[in-house]
Motif scaffolding. Sequence first.
Motif, PDB file in Angstrom:
ATOM      1  N   GLU A  15       0.829  -1.198   0.000  1.00  0.00           N
ATOM      2  CA  GLU A  15       0.000   0.000   0.000  1.00  0.00           C
ATOM      3  C   GLU A  15       0.867   1.252   0.000  1.00  0.00           C
ATOM      4  O   GLU A  15       1.881   1.329   0.707  1.00  0.00           O
ATOM      5  CB  GLU A  15      -0.925   0.012   1.221  1.00  0.00           C
ATOM      6  CG  GLU A  15      -1.916  -1.148   1.236  1.00  0.00           C
ATOM      7  CD  GLU A  15      -2.787  -1.099   2.477  1.00  0.00           C
ATOM      8  OE1 GLU A  15      -2.676  -0.128   3.246  1.00  0.00           O
ATOM      9  OE2 GLU A  15      -3.567  -2.050   2.680  1.00  0.00           O
ATOM     10  N   ARG A  16       0.425   2.222  -0.774  1.00  0.00           N
ATOM     11  CA  ARG A  16       1.197   3.449  -0.913  1.00  0.00           C
ATOM     12  C   ARG A  16       1.285   4.215   0.405  1.00  0.00           C
ATOM     13  O   ARG A  16       2.349   4.722   0.774  1.00  0.00           O
ATOM     14  CB  ARG A  16       0.546   4.326  -1.984  1.00  0.00           C
ATOM     15  CG  ARG A  16       1.339   5.558  -2.343  1.00  0.00           C
ATOM     16  CD  ARG A  16       0.679   6.288  -3.490  1.00  0.00           C
ATOM     17  NE  ARG A  16       1.433   7.472  -3.863  1.00  0.00           N
ATOM     18  CZ  ARG A  16       1.076   8.302  -4.839  1.00  0.00           C
ATOM     19  NH1 ARG A  16      -0.015   8.045  -5.548  1.00  0.00           N
ATOM     20  NH2 ARG A  16       1.806   9.354  -5.125  1.00  0.00           N
ATOM     21  N   GLY A  17       0.177   4.289   1.131  1.00  0.00           N
ATOM     22  CA  GLY A  17       0.166   5.010   2.402  1.00  0.00           C
ATOM     23  C   GLY A  17       1.082   4.365   3.427  1.00  0.00           C
ATOM     24  O   GLY A  17       1.794   5.056   4.171  1.00  0.00           O
ATOM     25  N   PRO A  81      -2.188   7.183  11.926  1.00  0.00           N
ATOM     26  CA  PRO A  81      -0.921   7.911  11.796  1.00  0.00           C
ATOM     27  C   PRO A  81      -0.687   8.881  12.950  1.00  0.00           C
ATOM     28  O   PRO A  81       0.452   9.061  13.393  1.00  0.00           O
ATOM     29  CB  PRO A  81      -1.076   8.647  10.462  1.00  0.00           C
ATOM     30  CG  PRO A  81      -2.010   7.795   9.669  1.00  0.00           C
ATOM     31  CD  PRO A  81      -2.977   7.252  10.672  1.00  0.00           C
ATOM     32  N   GLU A  82      -1.764   9.516  13.440  1.00  0.00           N
ATOM     33  CA  GLU A  82      -1.606  10.454  14.555  1.00  0.00           C
ATOM     34  C   GLU A  82      -1.122   9.742  15.814  1.00  0.00           C
ATOM     35  O   GLU A  82      -0.224  10.229  16.513  1.00  0.00           O
ATOM     36  CB  GLU A  82      -2.936  11.174  14.837  1.00  0.00           C
ATOM     37  CG  GLU A  82      -3.381  12.153  13.765  1.00  0.00           C
ATOM     38  CD  GLU A  82      -4.071  11.479  12.604  1.00  0.00           C
ATOM     39  OE1 GLU A  82      -4.252  10.234  12.661  1.00  0.00           O
ATOM     40  OE2 GLU A  82      -4.412  12.165  11.629  1.00  0.00           O
ATOM     41  N   ALA A 124       2.254  15.327  10.432  1.00  0.00           N
ATOM     42  CA  ALA A 124       1.176  14.387  10.755  1.00  0.00           C
ATOM     43  C   ALA A 124       0.172  14.919  11.772  1.00  0.00           C
ATOM     44  O   ALA A 124      -0.934  14.387  11.867  1.00  0.00           O
ATOM     45  CB  ALA A 124       1.765  13.074  11.275  1.00  0.00           C
ATOM     46  N   LEU A 125       0.544  15.975  12.527  1.00  0.00           N
ATOM     47  CA  LEU A 125      -0.323  16.451  13.596  1.00  0.00           C
ATOM     48  C   LEU A 125      -0.945  17.796  13.258  1.00  0.00           C
ATOM     49  O   LEU A 125      -0.409  18.574  12.471  1.00  0.00           O
ATOM     50  CB  LEU A 125       0.478  16.591  14.902  1.00  0.00           C
ATOM     51  CG  LEU A 125       1.150  15.328  15.438  1.00  0.00           C
ATOM     52  CD1 LEU A 125       1.847  15.625  16.745  1.00  0.00           C
ATOM     53  CD2 LEU A 125       0.143  14.199  15.614  1.00  0.00           C
TER      54      LEU A 125
END
Length: 366
Positions: A15-17, A81-82, A124-125
Amino acid sequence: MSTGATVWRALAGSERGLRRMLQYWAATALLYLASIGMVEWQVLNGFSELEGMRRLELFGIGGLIVFYFMVRFSAVLRLTPEVLTVTQALYAIGCGMWAYSIGGPVRSGIMPMTVMVVAFCMFALRPRQTLLLTAAALTGMGSTMWWLQAHDPLRFPPAVEAITFGYLAAALLSTALLTGEMSKLRAKLKRRKKELERALETIRLLATRDELTSLANRRHMNEVLAEEERRHPHGAGTCVALLDIDFFKQVNDRHGHAAGDAVLRSFAATTRGALRSHDVLARWGGEEFLLLLPDTCPSDARLVLERMAERVHAMRVPGLEADRRISFSAGLAERRHGEAFADAINRADKALYRAKEAGRDRIEMA
């Protein structure tokens, strides 16, 4: 698939993410390894104790391994991700607190690393989360400094620790504010990018579709015909038909252009439902339409047109009399060997004229 590719797929996923998050992890790993190199230099030069630094190195490497598996299997563990970012940031801040306490005379070098942790999280935040992380860093480092100066004031003079904390607080708060503004700017750019993508999609649609009927427009139909000529330069087995709605001018004159537009929209929707998957119908101009029937003999093409005519006869248009029947005349032409579509359409146009002369609501073959 080669062995190397199989191993890479197992390590990084497909997966790219996920691969993007693992790239962030790899950047963090490089930072940890660089820090370990600095720690070794400190030990070699007698600035730090060997035993304490070795424990810190093992702690850092162990954390890297744990975080790799957390990122790699974040979907299974349901980690966003967070959450991953905050967890790794707090871990890095903890490492910084430990390194500061055993860093000896070069401990102030830990300060830029703490600031870098907060700056790295901006990707990311959200701004509020970055401020909370900054508060956690200040609380953790401040508590460490306070404890050190309270228990070992000779090695950690209170005044020096206070000044060091002041510089750290200024740097962290400034970084947090700047990253907050950058996050807002990134969000604004992302919104504008989405708006631009929607606008471009609308432009593409308008460039290929007739706004009123949602059929292909004349410009796009010419592109389709050119592609068909390239695909079949010899021209065998393709038909074209020109369709014209009968007595359309009377509808406009008697009921107004709004009713005429309603007829065109209803005609387009009705006839489109009678087409095969590979047929292409376009608004050619006014109440005239061009139909492309690829890989079709004249008899099959006529069946398609007759099916369209039946559906149009049963069509009811709001604003018109209930007994008002809509019909169309059509000229059908089979493309000859080596013939350009323009010539085939010209023959279909002449056949359409004959259909009108013969009383309309009919199909004439060129």
